[in-house]
Design a protein around this motif. Structure first.
Motif, PDB file in Angstrom:
ATOM      1  N   VAL A 268       0.660  -1.235   0.045  1.00 59.25           N
ATOM      2  CA  VAL A 268       0.045   0.153   0.126  1.00 59.25           C
ATOM      3  C   VAL A 268       0.849   1.337   0.059  1.00 59.25           C
ATOM      4  CG1 VAL A 268      -1.745   1.436   1.298  1.00 59.25           C
ATOM      5  CG2 VAL A 268      -2.001  -1.144   1.273  1.00 59.25           C
ATOM      6  N   GLU A 269       1.861   1.413   0.945  1.00 63.05           N
ATOM      7  CA  GLU A 269       2.773   2.384   1.029  1.00 63.05           C
ATOM      8  C   GLU A 269       3.926   1.967   1.943  1.00 63.05           C
ATOM      9  OE1 GLU A 269       1.036   5.944   2.912  1.00 63.05           O
ATOM     10  OE2 GLU A 269       0.290   4.638   4.442  1.00 63.05           O
ATOM     11  N   GLU A 270       5.048   2.724   1.904  1.00 59.23           N
ATOM     12  CA  GLU A 270       6.019   2.458   2.738  1.00 59.23           C
ATOM     13  C   GLU A 270       6.089   3.871   3.712  1.00 59.23           C
ATOM     14  OE1 GLU A 270       9.826   1.172   1.474  1.00 59.23           O
ATOM     15  OE2 GLU A 270       9.297   1.231  -0.618  1.00 59.23           O
ATOM     16  N   LEU A 271       6.564   3.534   4.946  1.00 57.38           N
ATOM     17  CA  LEU A 271       6.643   4.598   5.978  1.00 57.38           C
ATOM     18  C   LEU A 271       7.990   4.695   6.260  1.00 57.38           C
ATOM     19  CD1 LEU A 271       3.678   2.706   6.302  1.00 57.38           C
ATOM     20  CD2 LEU A 271       3.160   4.659   7.786  1.00 57.38           C
ATOM     21  N   VAL A 272       8.307   5.777   6.931  1.00 53.26           N
ATOM     22  CA  VAL A 272       9.364   6.186   7.650  1.00 53.26           C
ATOM     23  C   VAL A 272       8.942   7.085   8.600  1.00 53.26           C
ATOM     24  CG1 VAL A 272      11.734   7.216   7.740  1.00 53.26           C
ATOM     25  CG2 VAL A 272      11.171   6.007   5.598  1.00 53.26           C
ATOM     26  N   LEU A 273       8.939   6.472   9.902  1.00 58.32           N
ATOM     27  CA  LEU A 273       8.470   6.976  11.134  1.00 58.32           C
ATOM     28  C   LEU A 273       9.587   7.281  12.285  1.00 58.32           C
ATOM     29  CD1 LEU A 273       5.619   4.537  11.632  1.00 58.32           C
ATOM     30  CD2 LEU A 273       5.587   6.704  10.479  1.00 58.32           C
ATOM     31  N   THR A 274       9.654   8.466  12.709  1.00 60.16           N
ATOM     32  CA  THR A 274      10.353   8.758  13.775  1.00 60.16           C
ATOM     33  C   THR A 274       9.656   8.890  15.237  1.00 60.16           C
ATOM     34  OG1 THR A 274      10.362  11.020  13.414  1.00 60.16           O
ATOM     35  CG2 THR A 274      12.095   9.965  12.456  1.00 60.16           C
ATOM     36  N   ALA A 275      10.447   8.579  16.189  1.00 64.76           N
ATOM     37  CA  ALA A 275       9.972   8.656  17.580  1.00 64.76           C
ATOM     38  C   ALA A 275      10.928   9.045  18.645  1.00 64.76           C
ATOM     39  CB  ALA A 275       9.178   7.318  17.931  1.00 64.76           C
ATOM     40  N   ASP A 276      10.180   9.659  19.919  1.00 65.51           N
ATOM     41  CA  ASP A 276      11.080   9.957  20.732  1.00 65.51           C
ATOM     42  C   ASP A 276      11.313   8.735  21.753  1.00 65.51           C
ATOM     43  OD1 ASP A 276      10.926  12.983  20.361  1.00 65.51           O
ATOM     44  OD2 ASP A 276       8.965  13.129  21.267  1.00 65.51           O
ATOM     45  N   ALA A 277      10.552   7.860  21.705  1.00 64.77           N
ATOM     46  CA  ALA A 277      10.870   6.526  22.221  1.00 64.77           C
ATOM     47  C   ALA A 277      10.167   5.286  21.477  1.00 64.77           C
ATOM     48  CB  ALA A 277       9.947   6.578  23.701  1.00 64.77           C
ATOM     49  N   LEU A 278      10.907   4.269  21.452  1.00 66.56           N
ATOM     50  CA  LEU A 278      10.538   3.188  20.749  1.00 66.56           C
ATOM     51  C   LEU A 278      10.721   2.133  21.660  1.00 66.56           C
ATOM     52  CD1 LEU A 278      10.148   1.810  17.844  1.00 66.56           C
ATOM     53  CD2 LEU A 278      12.702   1.607  17.652  1.00 66.56           C
ATOM     54  N   ILE A 279       9.390   1.191  21.694  1.00 66.41           N
ATOM     55  CA  ILE A 279       9.127   0.046  22.360  1.00 66.41           C
ATOM     56  C   ILE A 279       9.246  -1.178  21.477  1.00 66.41           C
ATOM     57  CG2 ILE A 279       7.769  -1.185  24.136  1.00 66.41           C
ATOM     58  CD1 ILE A 279       6.895   1.583  25.049  1.00 66.41           C
ATOM     59  N   LEU A 280      10.102  -2.029  21.710  1.00 59.00           N
ATOM     60  CA  LEU A 280      10.047  -3.181  20.707  1.00 59.00           C
ATOM     61  C   LEU A 280       9.415  -4.229  21.598  1.00 59.00           C
ATOM     62  CD1 LEU A 280      13.724  -3.106  19.711  1.00 59.00           C
ATOM     63  CD2 LEU A 280      11.851  -2.550  18.380  1.00 59.00           C
ATOM     64  N   ALA A 281       8.181  -4.883  21.047  1.00 58.82           N
ATOM     65  CA  ALA A 281       7.508  -5.864  21.724  1.00 58.82           C
ATOM     66  C   ALA A 281       7.035  -6.770  20.583  1.00 58.82           C
ATOM     67  CB  ALA A 281       6.187  -5.128  22.146  1.00 58.82           C
ATOM     68  N   ALA A 282       7.860  -7.143  19.633  1.00 47.51           N
ATOM     69  CA  ALA A 282       7.692  -8.130  18.680  1.00 47.51           C
ATOM     70  C   ALA A 282       7.902  -9.370  18.977  1.00 47.51           C
ATOM     71  CB  ALA A 282       8.434  -7.611  17.493  1.00 47.51           C
ATOM     72  N   GLY A 283       8.159 -10.064  20.130  1.00 47.55           N
ATOM     73  CA  GLY A 283       8.305 -11.174  20.556  1.00 47.55           C
ATOM     74  C   GLY A 283      10.052 -11.344  20.402  1.00 47.55           C
TER      75      GLY A 283
END
Length: 541
Positions: free
Chosen positions: A288-303
């Motif tokens: 559908v589309e590609e995204l480049v997202l930025t964040a002040d905090a990144l929480i990894l919870a992908a297992g």
């Protein structure tokens, strides 16, 4: 040919994910907090942040699985279809009958490794959609496997009860256990007692009132006929998409985006601390589309597989070069061993009532603690057989390495790392069989080739016990890769990376103390967030 086409398709998708798309198709956004993954850790993080007034964006690679009135949300285990697997043309879950279908954003992915494959989930709610055993470890066993800084008494007094209450985990009620559908569950408990083995009921993430409705004929039969391994079509499963994550979305402070496949994480060179690259796809796999997202905090919870592979790739490609050498280490299979027991003298029933609700808990020796469960199955006829998965202790000896030639992060697992678990599970099962000395009948044929083959192999195996992991090594319980007090601090903060957190099974060094991981993963996330939210929200992010 199908396998080769699938391999080429996966490689093409991987390559496309790493190439910059046309400017008009790349969406760029900034968020205060991005959460990758919507299973136990991700859902709890979204809820706890919303409770504190913090907005978050949750990226989930899988689709939503809403319970439909017609009772057809999830595919039947013995009649798999394209909903059964994540972009493969055939089922990947062990024991499913073979079939061929058009690839789809289905429930299960099989991640191939050296010495061990891992079955992972995909969907809003993660593995909570299909696995709900909420078993609390014994304190002495817990202390053998977890870092010393994680206090068992605090977990037992605060975090385990909180998770059970919020998810609605309960043990099987007397009236359900007394029903004819649950005769094999009662039989398992009786056989354990005759063998002198300690056994009892387990807490399950299950609304037993819905199971009662199934038995009364007023709800779609699902759990009560053994159809729970691929989701419960009656809606009895209290998965996190129906509690924690639903509450977070209802607050208006958490946005969940399904079918967003995260391919890379990195340090941000512009707005925010971290950048995330993702691909928004359709359920058929179209971009559908590609995204480049930025964040002040990144929480990894992908297992333990998703999170660890993202971090190892980021470190070894230079995207997050300061990640320490503990990232990618201390992984384990939770000592999981799956057996099929045949030749049981008493009837074990067709369409055995589930979900999993009873187990032998042999924990008196913390060094050899073992749990053996009865895993009811949707066998369509009487088979005189029971699936009996066992869980023991293992060494967290698995490690992940990045292979630049294929851009692959691959798990390596030494076969001896769960030797203690294998021996203790085998001993417990043989004690169980010895308590039922009369040989049973040959399991009858069901007409399902893969099942008949397994039943025949079990009947021919010593003690009538088929070790399915001896046929192919795999686990449903991946743990570790970004472990507490090694890759992270004791609350999931990644060392030397302010605003970067891990809140999933990756934190746990290989074993949840001879228990299913779900309750400990969720309780550990609650424990971490009790510290992270008041300390870091408003200061770090």
């Amino acid at each position: 040919m199908a396998a080769e086409l699938t391999r080429r398709s996966v490689l093409a998708l991987s390559a496309a994910a790493l190439l910059p798309g046309p400017p008009s198709r790349v969406r760029r956004e900034h968020h205060r907090v991005i959460i990758i993954g919507s299973g136990y850790g991700g859902a709890i993080a979204a809820y706890r942040l919303a409770e504190a007034g913090v907005r978050s964006l949750v990226l989930e690679r899988g689709r939503r699985w809403p319970i439909l009135p017609g009772g057809d949300t999830f595919p039947p285990f013995l009649a798999p279809d394209r909903r059964s697997s994540w972009f493969t043309p055939a089922p990947v879950y062990p024991g499913m009958p073979p079939t061929v279908y058009r690839p789809y954003a289905g429930l299960f992915e099989r991640v191939r490794g050296d010495g061990m494959d891992v079955i992972t989930g995909a969907g809003v709610g993660g593995l909570s959609l299909v696995d709900g055993v909420m078993l609390q470890p014994d304190g002495d066993v817990f202390s053998r496997v977890m870092p010393a800084g994680v206090d068992y008494q605090e977990m037992a007094d605060v975090h385990y009860p909180r998770v059970r209450a919020r998810i609605g985990a309960r043990s099987i009620p007397d009236d359900v256990l007394a029903h004819q559908r649950y005769a094999p569950t009662r039989l398992f408990l009786d056989q354990a007692a005759r063998a002198g083995l300690p056994a009892g009921r387990l807490d399950e993430a299950c609304d037993w009132s819905v199971v009662r409705a199934e038995l009364a004929g007023t709800a779609v039969p699902a759990a009560s006929i053994g159809e729970y391994l691929t989701g419960i079509n009656s809606g009895a499963r209290t998965s996190v998409d129906r509690n924690y994550l639903a509450w977070a979305e209802a607050s208006g402070l958490a946005e969940v985006r399904p079918l967003h496949v995260v391919t890379d994480v990195a340090a941000s060179s512009s707005t925010g601390r971290y950048a995330v690259r993702a691909r928004h796809i359709t359920a058929d796999g179209d971009l559908v589309e590609e995204l480049v997202l930025t964040a002040d905090a990144l929480i990894l919870a992908a297992g333990a597989m998703g999170t660890t592979r993202l971090l190892v790739r980021a470190r070894d490609t230079g995207a997050l070069p300061r990640l320490n050498d503990q990232v990618g280490l201390h992984w384990g299979n939770n000592g999981l061993r799956l057996y099929l027991r045949a030749l049981i003298p008493e009837p074990t029933g067709a369409y055995q009532g589930g979900p999993t609700s009873v187990a032998i808990m042999r924990w008196s020796d913390p060094a050899r603690a073992t749990t053996v469960e009865f895993g009811p199955a949707p066998f369509p006829v009487e088979t005189h057989a029971m699936p009996v998965p066992g869980i023991g202790l293992c060494e967290p000896a698995g490690r992940f390495t990045y292979r630049p030639l294929t851009d692959e992060v691959r798990l390596t697992w030494p076969s001896t790392a769960d030797a203690v678990a294998q021996a203790s599970i085998r001993d417990t099962l043989r004690t169980l069989v010895a308590g039922t000395p009369s040989p049973g009948p040959q399991p009858p044929l069901t007409g399902i080739a893969v099942l008949d083959g397994l039943l025949s192999a079990a009947a021919a195996a010593p003690y009538g016990l088929l070790d399915m992991n001896a046929l192919e090594p795999y686990t449903f319980h991946p743990l570790g890769g970004a472990v507490l007090d090694r890759a992270c601090d004791l609350y999931g903060r990644v060392h030397d990376h302010p605003g970067l957190y891990v809140l999933d099974a990756s934190l746990i060094p290989g074993s949840t103390a001879a228990c299913n991981p779900a309750l400990t993963v969720a309780a550990l996330a609650e424990r971490c967030l009790d510290t992270l939210v008041p300390a870091d929200a408003g200061t770090v992010f």
